[in-house]
Write a protein that holds these residues in place. Structure first.
Motif, mmCIF file in Angstrom:
data_model
loop_
_atom_site.group_PDB
_atom_site.id
_atom_site.type_symbol
_atom_site.label_atom_id
_atom_site.label_comp_id
_atom_site.label_asym_id
_atom_site.label_seq_id
_atom_site.Cartn_x
_atom_site.Cartn_y
_atom_site.Cartn_z
ATOM 1 N N GLY A 183 0.784 -1.224 0.000
ATOM 2 C CA GLY A 183 0.000 0.000 0.000
ATOM 3 C C GLY A 183 0.817 1.275 0.000
ATOM 4 N N ASP A 184 2.146 1.154 -0.072
ATOM 5 C CA ASP A 184 3.005 2.336 -0.071
ATOM 6 C C ASP A 184 3.987 2.236 -1.226
ATOM 7 N N VAL A 185 4.588 3.367 -1.580
ATOM 8 C CA VAL A 185 5.627 3.377 -2.607
ATOM 9 C C VAL A 185 6.937 2.911 -1.993
ATOM 10 N N ALA A 186 7.882 2.512 -2.835
ATOM 11 C CA ALA A 186 9.217 2.148 -2.356
ATOM 12 C C ALA A 186 9.885 3.367 -1.736
ATOM 13 N N ARG A 187 10.615 3.150 -0.638
ATOM 14 C CA ARG A 187 11.252 4.261 0.061
ATOM 15 C C ARG A 187 12.676 3.886 0.472
ATOM 16 N N VAL A 188 13.577 4.869 0.412
ATOM 17 C CA VAL A 188 14.941 4.688 0.894
ATOM 18 C C VAL A 188 14.917 4.672 2.421
ATOM 19 N N ASN A 189 15.409 3.572 3.003
ATOM 20 C CA ASN A 189 15.420 3.400 4.460
ATOM 21 C C ASN A 189 14.039 3.600 5.071
ATOM 22 N N GLY A 190 12.996 3.261 4.298
ATOM 23 C CA GLY A 190 11.639 3.388 4.787
ATOM 24 C C GLY A 190 11.139 4.804 4.897
ATOM 25 N N GLN A 191 11.871 5.770 4.319
ATOM 26 C CA GLN A 191 11.531 7.177 4.516
ATOM 27 C C GLN A 191 11.259 7.940 3.217
ATOM 28 N N LEU A 192 12.223 7.965 2.304
ATOM 29 C CA LEU A 192 12.172 8.879 1.163
ATOM 30 C C LEU A 192 11.806 8.133 -0.118
ATOM 31 N N ALA A 193 10.857 8.702 -0.873
ATOM 32 C CA ALA A 193 10.322 8.017 -2.062
ATOM 33 C C ALA A 193 11.105 8.325 -3.331
ATOM 34 N N VAL A 194 12.243 8.998 -3.233
ATOM 35 C CA VAL A 194 13.131 9.208 -4.376
ATOM 36 C C VAL A 194 14.542 8.800 -3.974
ATOM 37 N N SER A 195 15.334 8.411 -4.974
ATOM 38 C CA SER A 195 16.686 7.917 -4.693
ATOM 39 C C SER A 195 17.759 8.985 -4.896
ATOM 40 N N ARG A 196 17.377 10.137 -5.435
ATOM 41 C CA ARG A 196 18.308 11.273 -5.562
ATOM 42 C C ARG A 196 17.578 12.530 -5.133
ATOM 43 N N ALA A 197 18.279 13.381 -4.405
ATOM 44 C CA ALA A 197 17.669 14.622 -3.927
ATOM 45 C C ALA A 197 18.748 15.550 -3.407
ATOM 46 N N PHE A 198 18.419 16.830 -3.354
ATOM 47 C CA PHE A 198 19.231 17.796 -2.634
ATOM 48 C C PHE A 198 18.890 17.699 -1.148
ATOM 49 N N GLY A 199 19.897 17.933 -0.300
ATOM 50 C CA GLY A 199 19.642 17.955 1.131
ATOM 51 C C GLY A 199 19.484 16.574 1.724
ATOM 52 N N ASP A 200 18.497 16.419 2.624
ATOM 53 C CA ASP A 200 18.253 15.144 3.315
ATOM 54 C C ASP A 200 19.524 14.635 3.994
ATOM 55 N N LYS A 201 20.070 15.462 4.880
ATOM 56 C CA LYS A 201 21.358 15.150 5.492
ATOM 57 C C LYS A 201 21.358 13.803 6.204
ATOM 58 N N ASN A 202 20.267 13.454 6.863
ATOM 59 C CA ASN A 202 20.222 12.199 7.609
ATOM 60 C C ASN A 202 20.277 10.965 6.709
ATOM 61 N N LEU A 203 19.918 11.129 5.431
ATOM 62 C CA LEU A 203 19.923 10.014 4.488
ATOM 63 C C LEU A 203 21.033 10.123 3.442
ATOM 64 N N LYS A 204 21.813 11.186 3.493
ATOM 65 C CA LYS A 204 22.689 11.500 2.367
ATOM 66 C C LYS A 204 23.722 10.423 2.078
ATOM 67 N N THR A 205 24.143 9.673 3.086
ATOM 68 C CA THR A 205 25.130 8.618 2.810
ATOM 69 C C THR A 205 24.563 7.531 1.909
ATOM 70 N N HIS A 206 23.218 7.481 1.790
ATOM 71 C CA HIS A 206 22.585 6.460 0.958
ATOM 72 C C HIS A 206 21.928 7.049 -0.296
ATOM 73 N N LEU A 207 22.018 8.351 -0.459
ATOM 74 C CA LEU A 207 21.382 9.036 -1.587
ATOM 75 C C LEU A 207 22.423 9.589 -2.536
ATOM 76 N N ARG A 208 21.971 9.894 -3.757
ATOM 77 C CA ARG A 208 22.803 10.608 -4.718
ATOM 78 C C ARG A 208 22.187 11.983 -4.993
ATOM 79 N N SER A 209 23.038 12.918 -5.399
ATOM 80 C CA SER A 209 22.543 14.240 -5.792
ATOM 81 C C SER A 209 23.049 14.644 -7.166
ATOM 82 N N ASP A 210 23.753 13.715 -7.855
ATOM 83 C CA ASP A 210 24.228 14.031 -9.196
ATOM 84 C C ASP A 210 23.062 13.946 -10.182
#
Length: 280
Positions: A183-210
């Motif tokens: 019933g939910d979209v895929a999320r990074v670490n159960g939180q964020l529904a996109v795999s690249r973003a600006f900011g999100d310091k708490n998740l940044k080690t697992h995210l890309r911003s390029d």
């Protein structure tokens, strides 16, 4: 009444309180219009935009962007004020726009992270389009805000939706995980529904911003470009959006029409839309 946002030659950004506006090139028939509508969520509007055609020396630049924030509006507001300026300050911008865009995206993200004590723990997607002398188009994005082009009436997606399931390998290689709860979209670490973003310091080690960057030469077959946040694309296919926008010659009215249709389809998210029409 339409709201027309003010710009100067140094600070490039639109006022997020503007719900609608339009403008045009001084050199040719290019026109643009935009519209923004707050969604039904119980928080302030988190979409910001830039829509401007301006002279830079002998060059004319069209600068268009949608920034879709999450966990607050401070990061998209920062992007609205700084990202295009950072791109244009790159010394190689006029000779190598793609490299300059990538460098500026990354340096801007680093600046956001270094100011996290002021900007908070939120983040933002981005889709940007730079039109150089009404001839060359450069589109870049992180996240799921999208740019769609119409060529002879056929929709062409110019961006890549950065979704956790499609970039699972990169996330897991960095020590993160992708949740797929029923019933939910895929999320990074159960939180964020996109795999690249600006900011999100708490998740940044697992995210890309390029960003992904695409280039296109504008020829007579290119009719229009649509930039929009995912509040539109969640309920509308690319071709449907092109079909609606093509029928409305005024790009501001076209942007409003697209948003009205998304609302009619019960989109509950903030919705921002820019339509750039390359010929009448």
């Amino acid at each position: 009444m339409a709201c027309f946002c003010c710009f100067d030659s140094k600070v490039v950004g639109g006022n997020s309180s503007c719900s609608s506006g339009k403008g045009k090139s001084h050199q040719c028939s290019v026109k643009y219009g935009f519209s923004l509508v707050k969604g039904k969520a119980n928080h302030p509007m988190e979409d910001y935009h830039v829509a401007k055609i301006a002279k830079f020396g002998e060059q004319e630049l069209g600068l268009f962007a949608i920034y879709d924030g999450h966990l607050g509006d401070t990061v998209p507001a920062y992007l609205q004020k700084h990202l295009f300026n950072n791109i244009l300050k790159e010394e190689d911008f006029w000779t190598d726009p793609a490299s300059s865009i990538i460098k500026a995206y990354e340096s801007t993200d680093q600046a956001i992270l270094s100011h996290s004590s002021d900007l908070g723990r939120g983040g933002s997607t981005a889709v940007t389009a730079i039109l150089i002398n009404n001839q060359k188009l450069w589109v870049a994005n992180v996240g799921d805000s999208r740019a769609v082009l119409s060529r002879r009436g056929v929709a062409i997606q110019m961006t890549i939706d950065h979704e956790p399931n499609t970039e699972r390998g990169s996330i897991e290689n960095k020590g993160g995980f992708v949740s797929n709860m029923p019933g939910d979209v895929a999320r990074v670490n159960g939180q964020l529904a996109v795999s690249r973003a600006f900011g999100d310091k708490n998740l940044k080690t697992h995210l890309r911003s390029d960003p992904d960057v695409q280039h296109l030469d504008i020829d007579p077959d290119v009719e229009l470009l649509i930039l929009a946040s995912d509040g539109l694309w969640k309920v509308m296919e690319n071709q449907e959006a092109v079909d609606i926008a093509k029928r409305v010659k005024d790009p501001q009215k076209a942007a409003k029409k697209l948003i009205a249709e998304a609302l009619n389809r019960e989109s509950k998210d903030d919705i921002s839309c820019i339509v750039v029409r390359f010929k009448g």
